[in-house]
Design an enzyme around this catalytic site. Structure first.
Site, short mmCIF file in Angstrom:
data_model
loop_
_atom_site.label_atom_id
_atom_site.label_comp_id
_atom_site.label_asym_id
_atom_site.label_seq_id
_atom_site.Cartn_x
_atom_site.Cartn_y
_atom_site.Cartn_z
N MET A 1 0.85 -1.20 0.00
CA MET A 1 0.00 0.00 0.00
C MET A 1 0.88 1.25 0.00
SD MET A 1 -3.43 -0.93 2.03
CE MET A 1 -2.83 -0.74 3.67
N GLN B 1 -10.32 -2.48 2.65
CA GLN B 1 -9.79 -3.15 3.84
C GLN B 1 -9.69 -2.22 5.05
OE1 GLN B 1 -5.92 -4.03 1.79
NE2 GLN B 1 -5.06 -3.77 3.82
N SER C 1 6.99 -0.41 9.85
CA SER C 1 5.62 -0.29 9.38
C SER C 1 5.45 1.10 8.79
CB SER C 1 4.65 -0.45 10.57
OG SER C 1 3.36 0.02 10.21
N SER C 2 4.62 1.19 7.76
CA SER C 2 4.35 2.50 7.17
C SER C 2 3.68 3.41 8.20
CB SER C 2 3.43 2.36 5.96
OG SER C 2 3.99 1.44 5.06
N LEU D 1 6.71 3.17 1.38
CA LEU D 1 7.63 2.03 1.49
C LEU D 1 8.77 2.29 2.48
CD1 LEU D 1 7.92 1.10 -2.30
CD2 LEU D 1 6.27 0.27 -0.61
N HIS E 1 9.66 -3.35 3.15
CA HIS E 1 9.15 -3.62 1.79
C HIS E 1 10.30 -3.96 0.85
CE1 HIS E 1 5.80 -0.85 3.20
NE2 HIS E 1 5.14 -1.91 2.81
N GLN F 1 -2.53 -11.90 8.36
CA GLN F 1 -2.78 -11.62 6.94
C GLN F 1 -2.14 -12.69 6.05
OE1 GLN F 1 -2.74 -7.69 4.80
NE2 GLN F 1 -0.66 -8.25 4.33
O1 PAF Z 1 -0.09 -5.62 3.72
C1 PAF Z 1 -0.50 -4.74 2.95
O2 PAF Z 1 0.16 -3.75 2.64
C2 PAF Z 1 -1.89 -4.88 2.37
O3 PAF Z 1 -2.77 -5.46 3.27
C3 PAF Z 1 -1.93 -5.63 1.02
C4 PAF Z 1 -1.49 -7.07 1.19
C5 PAF Z 1 -1.02 -4.93 0.02
C6 PAF Z 1 -3.34 -5.64 0.47
O4 PAF Z 1 -3.82 -4.35 0.27
#
Ligand code: PAF
Length: 281
Positions: A30, A61, A185-186, A33, A37, A153
């Protein structure tokens, strides 16, 4: 690095590569970064011929509109980082490209969607499954790389792949941490300096809690310890701290060495909700 906003154009490029026998690695993100990432990009570069990264802040989401609004967005900086990291293709779609119509699909993940983040963020994993299934359908990767910070997730996505019978290997990569131990984390960039300092105690408290396991303490005693530690600072609001079976996330009532266990936490630091986890074995 090629940047594509159009899914048909991206699919066409990838189909040509596939026909040449190239293996596609995919890192869905998302954006906003960080090194974590980039470690997924590295894993993909090492294990595939073509690496595709997507940046898409998926509205379905987010169960809290304010969370969606404040989610950091910086596509130009992200693109520069990806280019430098050696990523081959960036997919940067608009919302209408992913959801030309409202996605009404409902996925069933059983207990995985009923506990921890599933219980606290209703609809969250359904939204993740919606977007990931759409992205998988466009990219058709051989392997997809996800960070283990989002442990639940990863399990949901593995289950999604199983249910949809997709021939995709879901690779869980290690959580990267800041020098003080905070999981990357972002959302960390949304913390003010005082909150950021407070956040650095989360992994330490989790490590101390893990030690209690080896001192023979019960799960309730370990949970009480975490609660007590977090109660010292008004900036914290514990959403959950659970100890679960690491293979299916079912909550454990007692610890024994025959079951792999994992602790998972979600805690608000100010307004920002952070998650982390730690294997207890
Ligand atoms: O983990 C994330 O950044 C998001 O949940 C994902 C997997 C890109 C789905 O939007």
């Amino acid at each position: 690095m090629i940047i594509k906003r159009n899914k048909a154009e991206l699919a066409e490029i990838l189909e040509k590569e596939r026909q040449k026998g190239k293996k596609i690695g995919f890192v869905p993100t998302m954006g906003a970064l960080h090194e974590g990432h980039l470690s997924l990009i590295q894993a993909s570069l090492q294990n595939s011929d073509i690496t595709v990264c997507s940046i898409f802040v998926n509205p379905t989401q987010f169960n809290d509109p304010k969370d969606l609004e404040r989610y950091p967005k910086m596509p130009e900086k992200d693109a520069q980082m990806l280019e430098k990291a050696g990523c081959h293709i960036l997919f940067l779609p608009e919302v209408a490209e992913i959801y030309p119509e409202k996605d009404t699909r409902v996925f069933k993940f059983g207990i995985l969607d009923e506990i921890l983040d599933g219980a606290r963020r209703p609809g969250h994993f359904n939204g993740v499954a919606q977007v990931v299934s759409i992205l998988f359908d466009i990219v058709k990767p051989d392997k997809a790389f996800f960070g283990s910070k989002d442990y639940q997730q990863v399990m949901v996505i593995k289950e999604l792949v199983k249910q949809l019978k997709l021939d995709i290997e879901v690779v869980a990569c290690p959580t990267l941490r800041e020098p003080d131990g905070l999981a990357m984390s972002s959302r960390n960039m949304l913390l003010d300096p005082e909150e950021r300092k407070a956040a650095s105690l989360i992994p330490l408290i989790m490590q101390d809690a893990k030690r209690l396991k080896y001192e023979g303490k019960s799960i309730q005693e370990i949970k009480d310890f975490v609660n007590e530690k977090l109660s010292h600072n008004k900036l914290y609001r514990l959403d959950y701290y659970e100890i679960c079976n690491a293979s299916d996330l079912s909550p454990l009532n007692s610890l024994n060495n025959s079951v792999r266990s994992i602790s998972l936490i979600a805690v608000f630091v100010g307004k920002i909700r952070l998650i982390d986890n730690l294997a207890l074995d």
